[in-house]
Design an enzyme around this catalytic site. Structure first.
Site, short mmCIF file in Angstrom:
data_model
loop_
_atom_site.label_atom_id
_atom_site.label_comp_id
_atom_site.label_asym_id
_atom_site.label_seq_id
_atom_site.Cartn_x
_atom_site.Cartn_y
_atom_site.Cartn_z
N HIS A 143 7.58 -18.44 7.55
CA HIS A 143 6.45 -18.04 8.40
C HIS A 143 5.16 -18.60 7.82
O HIS A 143 4.90 -18.47 6.63
CB HIS A 143 6.33 -16.52 8.48
CG HIS A 143 5.14 -16.09 9.29
ND1 HIS A 143 5.14 -16.08 10.66
CD2 HIS A 143 3.89 -15.70 8.91
CE1 HIS A 143 3.96 -15.69 11.09
NE2 HIS A 143 3.17 -15.45 10.05
N ASP A 161 4.52 -3.49 17.41
CA ASP A 161 3.56 -4.46 16.89
C ASP A 161 2.76 -5.12 18.01
O ASP A 161 1.56 -5.35 17.88
CB ASP A 161 4.27 -5.54 16.07
CG ASP A 161 3.30 -6.63 15.63
OD1 ASP A 161 2.40 -6.31 14.84
OD2 ASP A 161 3.43 -7.77 16.09
N ARG A 183 -5.82 -4.11 17.87
CA ARG A 183 -6.59 -4.61 16.72
C ARG A 183 -7.48 -5.78 17.13
O ARG A 183 -8.60 -5.93 16.64
CB ARG A 183 -5.64 -5.05 15.60
CG ARG A 183 -4.97 -3.90 14.87
CD ARG A 183 -3.79 -4.38 14.04
NE ARG A 183 -4.16 -5.48 13.19
CZ ARG A 183 -3.37 -6.51 12.91
NH1 ARG A 183 -2.16 -6.60 13.45
NH2 ARG A 183 -3.79 -7.47 12.12
N SER A 211 2.32 -6.37 10.47
CA SER A 211 2.53 -7.05 11.75
C SER A 211 3.47 -8.24 11.58
O SER A 211 4.45 -8.40 12.32
CB SER A 211 1.18 -7.51 12.31
OG SER A 211 1.35 -8.29 13.48
N LYS A 254 8.21 -8.16 12.28
CA LYS A 254 8.97 -9.09 13.13
C LYS A 254 9.93 -9.93 12.30
O LYS A 254 11.07 -10.18 12.71
CB LYS A 254 8.01 -9.98 13.91
CG LYS A 254 7.13 -9.22 14.90
CD LYS A 254 6.35 -10.14 15.82
CE LYS A 254 5.26 -10.91 15.11
NZ LYS A 254 4.11 -10.08 14.72
#
Length: 437
Positions: free
Chosen positions: A94, A173, A180, A195, A199
């Site tokens: 990620h 999320d 947010r 967050s 995932k």
């Protein structure tokens, strides 16, 4: 509030307002009640702000993340098998997002060369940061939406998949992030970390490597904050039983020589063919080494797999499996304009944020999630910091189908690069830190 509820939202808010610690039961109820609509948006906004201002400890963040995971499904890759019949290892990456960050495209097939399955669930661009799915959708026929069954079949057959995340992963999320985004609490590190990791953990991968960007073109602007975010996410992965490591990498300067969609695919294919810009190759290889090591493969040579065509073979199969034609001509923008050097010298700066905003304004990105992107739009960079240029030589080529966009893109690029006659340039390391458990 229903009398059946075991907590009161106002009491939860007061705990964080007064710098207290939420219990596991309070956290579980908060995420569940907000997902069910029991906690109102204004109440969750107040709690988010209290978390932004007063923080959370490791146990709170871990439980908050686990509660978000529990709001939806969790994928299971235990059915994947090696040729010998054992369970196939899985690894994912990620990135927190940057400009010209096309690393996922060559990375997923590169890691799959060595028998590690890569279930890469990716997203779309918003603002100055590009989206992996937007880039890949510039390939004729390629589709991002796969069912879980299609994803598993492709992982078994090809070893790598890059696709859109289903709506079943951590639905809490999605609701929290939207809130947010409009309440000034996106920057809260506990909420950023939970967050991302809710995932990624729900994906079910066995190993995870995080690329935490820092600098002008990144979400995190300073090294201390980037390190804190990286450490928080590594701790969350570790607590959830996922072998997690993070690299903190520079994003003051764009990655590679392209920022856009089709042009980034083109550059990724160059990397898979054994060429491409040195910084893209360096980061791709390093992340591949980290992913493979985290998955238990320590004798691999990713650099060789780029050079000898093995990674390209997996790329072709991966694209074809999702309906794309890896040999098709990519879309080309209808219009172009060139920005040239005004003097001889050495390029000493190229601001990532400016290039990202220019690409966005040319049509490569979107201001709202529903906006359509142009496949051919973007910015080509003809020189990077450390390169010598002569007056009149190109620095940028701007690409778009809508020439009325050139003026605002050019505004974004004003002052974005510097050329010094003396050539007093000190290169910055691409990889700034490595954080593990």
């Amino acid at each position: 509030m229903s009398t059946a509820e075991i907590f009161d939202a106002v009491d939860i808010i007061r705990v964080k307002r007064d710098k207290g610690i939420l219990s596991p039961e309070q956290i579980d109820w908060t995420i569940d009640a907000y997902t069910r609509g029991i906690i109102a948006d204004e109440q969750m906004s107040a709690l988010n702000m209290a978390i932004l201002l007063n923080g959370m400890n490791r146990e709170e963040i871990s439980r908050w993340t686990a509660a978000m995971i529990a709001s939806g499904e969790r994928m299971d890759f235990s059915s994947l098998r090696t040729p010998a019949g054992g369970v196939k290892a899985t690894a994912d990456k990620h990135s927190t997002g940057g400009v010209g960050d096309k690393i996922t495209l060559p990375l997923a097939p590169l890691v799959a060369v060595f028998g590690v399955a890569v279930p890469q669930l990716s997203g779309r661009g918003l603002g100055h940061t590009g989206g992996t799915l937007d880039k890949l959708e510039s390939i004729p026929g390629w589709r991002a939406a796969l069912s879980n069954e299609e994803m598993l079949a492709q992982l078994q057959d090809v070893g790598a998949v890059i696709c859109a995340a289903g709506t079943g992963l951590a639905p809490a999320d999605k609701k929290l992030y939207a809130l947010r985004d409009v309440t000034g609490t996106v920057e809260a590190i506990p909420l950023i970390a939970s967050s991302i990791m809710s995932k990624k953990i729900a994906e079910g991968t066995g190993a995870l490597v995080l690329d935490v960007k820092v600098g002008s073109g990144a979400f995190m602007k300073n090294l201390a904050d980037a390190r804190e975010l990286a450490r928080t996410m590594v701790d969350l992965g570790t607590d959830a039983g996922v072998n997690t490591v993070a690299l903190v990498t520079d994003m003051d300067t764009p990655l590679g020589l392209t920022a856009g969609n089709a042009i980034e695919v083109e550059e990724s294919v160059e990397v898979l063919a054994g060429g491409g810009p040195a910084d893209v190759v360096e980061l791709t290889v390093k992340l591949a080494e980290e992913m493979l090591a985290a998955a238990g493969v320590t004798d691999a040579d990713p650099a060789a797999a780029l050079k000898d065509g093995r990674a390209m073979d997996v790329w072709n199969r991966m694209i074809e499996a999702q309906g794309g034609d890896p040999r098709a001509v990519l879309p080309v923008a209808k219009e172009s304009e060139v920005i040239v050097a005004q003097q001889d010298g050495v390029v000493t700066k190229m601001d990532a944020m400016s290039v990202g905003v220019a690409a966005w304004r040319l049509g490569a990105g979107r201001a709202r999630k529903e906006d359509i992107v142009q496949a051919g739009a973007g910015v080509r960079m003809h020189a990077k910091p450390g390169d010598t240029v002569k007056k009149g030589e190109p620095i940028y080529t701007l690409l778009t189908d809508t020439p009325e966009k050139f003026a605002r893109a050019q505004e974004a690029l004003e002052g974005s690069f510097a050329i010094e006659a003396s050539g007093n340039y000190q290169p910055t390391a691409l990889i700034l830190d490595r954080i593990s458990r």
